[in-house]
Design a protein around this motif. Sequence first.
Motif, PDB file in Angstrom:
ATOM      1  N   GLU A  87      58.066  12.582  25.147  1.00  0.00           N
ATOM      2  CA  GLU A  87      57.467  12.042  23.930  1.00  0.00           C
ATOM      3  C   GLU A  87      57.452  13.127  22.872  1.00  0.00           C
ATOM      4  O   GLU A  87      57.084  14.273  23.151  1.00  0.00           O
ATOM      5  CB  GLU A  87      56.034  11.558  24.186  1.00  0.00           C
ATOM      6  CG  GLU A  87      55.935  10.327  25.055  1.00  0.00           C
ATOM      7  CD  GLU A  87      56.257   9.034  24.326  1.00  0.00           C
ATOM      8  OE1 GLU A  87      56.867   9.077  23.235  1.00  0.00           O
ATOM      9  OE2 GLU A  87      55.897   7.973  24.845  1.00  0.00           O
ATOM     10  N   SER A  88      57.848  12.780  21.666  1.00  0.00           N
ATOM     11  CA  SER A  88      57.861  13.717  20.546  1.00  0.00           C
ATOM     12  C   SER A  88      56.730  13.371  19.590  1.00  0.00           C
ATOM     13  O   SER A  88      56.638  12.240  19.114  1.00  0.00           O
ATOM     14  CB  SER A  88      59.203  13.624  19.822  1.00  0.00           C
ATOM     15  OG  SER A  88      59.185  14.398  18.650  1.00  0.00           O
ATOM     16  N   LYS A  89      55.870  14.336  19.316  1.00  0.00           N
ATOM     17  CA  LYS A  89      54.765  14.142  18.371  1.00  0.00           C
ATOM     18  C   LYS A  89      54.869  15.233  17.317  1.00  0.00           C
ATOM     19  O   LYS A  89      54.555  16.396  17.561  1.00  0.00           O
ATOM     20  CB  LYS A  89      53.404  14.206  19.081  1.00  0.00           C
ATOM     21  CG  LYS A  89      53.225  13.106  20.099  1.00  0.00           C
ATOM     22  CD  LYS A  89      53.345  11.752  19.454  1.00  0.00           C
ATOM     23  CE  LYS A  89      53.484  10.645  20.454  1.00  0.00           C
ATOM     24  NZ  LYS A  89      53.997   9.425  19.891  1.00  0.00           N
ATOM     25  N   TRP A  90      55.350  14.857  16.147  1.00  0.00           N
ATOM     26  CA  TRP A  90      55.578  15.798  15.057  1.00  0.00           C
ATOM     27  C   TRP A  90      54.671  15.437  13.898  1.00  0.00           C
ATOM     28  O   TRP A  90      54.678  14.304  13.440  1.00  0.00           O
ATOM     29  CB  TRP A  90      57.035  15.748  14.605  1.00  0.00           C
ATOM     30  CG  TRP A  90      57.395  16.881  13.715  1.00  0.00           C
ATOM     31  CD1 TRP A  90      57.334  16.909  12.361  1.00  0.00           C
ATOM     32  CD2 TRP A  90      57.856  18.162  14.118  1.00  0.00           C
ATOM     33  NE1 TRP A  90      57.731  18.132  11.891  1.00  0.00           N
ATOM     34  CE2 TRP A  90      58.056  18.921  12.954  1.00  0.00           C
ATOM     35  CE3 TRP A  90      58.112  18.741  15.352  1.00  0.00           C
ATOM     36  CZ2 TRP A  90      58.514  20.231  12.993  1.00  0.00           C
ATOM     37  CZ3 TRP A  90      58.559  20.041  15.376  1.00  0.00           C
ATOM     38  CH2 TRP A  90      58.757  20.774  14.213  1.00  0.00           C
ATOM     39  N   GLN A  91      53.887  16.408  13.444  1.00  0.00           N
ATOM     40  CA  GLN A  91      52.979  16.155  12.319  1.00  0.00           C
ATOM     41  C   GLN A  91      53.106  17.300  11.325  1.00  0.00           C
ATOM     42  O   GLN A  91      52.660  18.412  11.581  1.00  0.00           O
ATOM     43  CB  GLN A  91      51.543  16.017  12.810  1.00  0.00           C
ATOM     44  CG  GLN A  91      50.615  15.527  11.734  1.00  0.00           C
ATOM     45  CD  GLN A  91      49.280  15.078  12.289  1.00  0.00           C
ATOM     46  OE1 GLN A  91      49.092  14.993  13.481  1.00  0.00           O
ATOM     47  NE2 GLN A  91      48.354  14.795  11.402  1.00  0.00           N
ATOM     48  N   GLU A  92      53.726  16.992  10.190  1.00  0.00           N
ATOM     49  CA  GLU A  92      54.011  18.007   9.182  1.00  0.00           C
ATOM     50  C   GLU A  92      52.790  18.335   8.324  1.00  0.00           C
ATOM     51  O   GLU A  92      52.587  19.479   7.948  1.00  0.00           O
ATOM     52  CB  GLU A  92      55.160  17.509   8.294  1.00  0.00           C
ATOM     53  CG  GLU A  92      55.896  18.587   7.569  1.00  0.00           C
ATOM     54  CD  GLU A  92      56.538  19.613   8.478  1.00  0.00           C
ATOM     55  OE1 GLU A  92      56.427  20.808   8.144  1.00  0.00           O
ATOM     56  OE2 GLU A  92      57.140  19.269   9.501  1.00  0.00           O
ATOM     57  N   ILE A  93      51.979  17.331   7.990  1.00  0.00           N
ATOM     58  CA  ILE A  93      50.770  17.559   7.191  1.00  0.00           C
ATOM     59  C   ILE A  93      49.579  16.949   7.917  1.00  0.00           C
ATOM     60  O   ILE A  93      49.746  16.061   8.759  1.00  0.00           O
ATOM     61  CB  ILE A  93      50.885  16.956   5.765  1.00  0.00           C
ATOM     62  CG1 ILE A  93      51.128  15.456   5.840  1.00  0.00           C
ATOM     63  CG2 ILE A  93      51.983  17.645   4.973  1.00  0.00           C
ATOM     64  CD1 ILE A  93      51.023  14.761   4.502  1.00  0.00           C
ATOM     65  N   GLN A  94      48.388  17.431   7.591  1.00  0.00           N
ATOM     66  CA  GLN A  94      47.196  16.910   8.259  1.00  0.00           C
ATOM     67  C   GLN A  94      47.023  15.438   7.971  1.00  0.00           C
ATOM     68  O   GLN A  94      47.281  14.964   6.870  1.00  0.00           O
ATOM     69  CB  GLN A  94      45.951  17.682   7.824  1.00  0.00           C
ATOM     70  CG  GLN A  94      45.668  18.844   8.728  1.00  0.00           C
ATOM     71  CD  GLN A  94      44.277  19.395   8.513  1.00  0.00           C
ATOM     72  OE1 GLN A  94      43.734  19.340   7.429  1.00  0.00           O
ATOM     73  NE2 GLN A  94      43.715  19.924   9.565  1.00  0.00           N
ATOM     74  N   GLY A  95      46.596  14.721   8.976  1.00  0.00           N
ATOM     75  CA  GLY A  95      46.379  13.294   8.850  1.00  0.00           C
ATOM     76  C   GLY A  95      45.713  12.777  10.104  1.00  0.00           C
ATOM     77  O   GLY A  95      45.052  13.521  10.817  1.00  0.00           O
TER      78      GLY A  95
END
Length: 159
Positions: A87-95
């Motif tokens: 599973e890929s979990k990518w978060q570029e900005i806070q949210g």
Amino acid sequence: RARTSPRRLRQTTRCRSKGITVPKRSQGGQAASNGRFAENIIDSTLRLCGYRPERQRKIGMGVFDTPIQVDFYLPQLPGYPAGLIIESKWQEIQGTADEKLCYLVENIRYCYPCPVIIIAGGKGARPGAIKWLKANIDGVHLLAVLSLEEFVSWCNRTL
């Protein structure tokens, strides 16, 4: 020359490399694009190691009795007779994306048919979110939580 309203200007951005004006993506659209980019890196890494992952595969029903679709499924991997899910979990900005990790872990524990590795990246995840994910590694259902760089290294050593 037609005048462009200030509202219209906010909805576009200038692409310097191509010299054109393009529509701005919504925050959700940008997040999806960033996630696909990370998934493409994972896919390329697996293929370089000689594997053909099944992408966006349905694996059954989740804890809310809704269909689950995983990012990558490797059905025949040495050392993983039931297969391996990535599973890929990518978060570029806070949210709020990291708030969904609890749901993911519950599904991994109770609904996924084989072990899972989570690739977590980007600069937007709350520090406690990744720490919490790593605390839930049990070696049976959730095998590891890796950065993209750690994943590439794991592939080189393991696959």
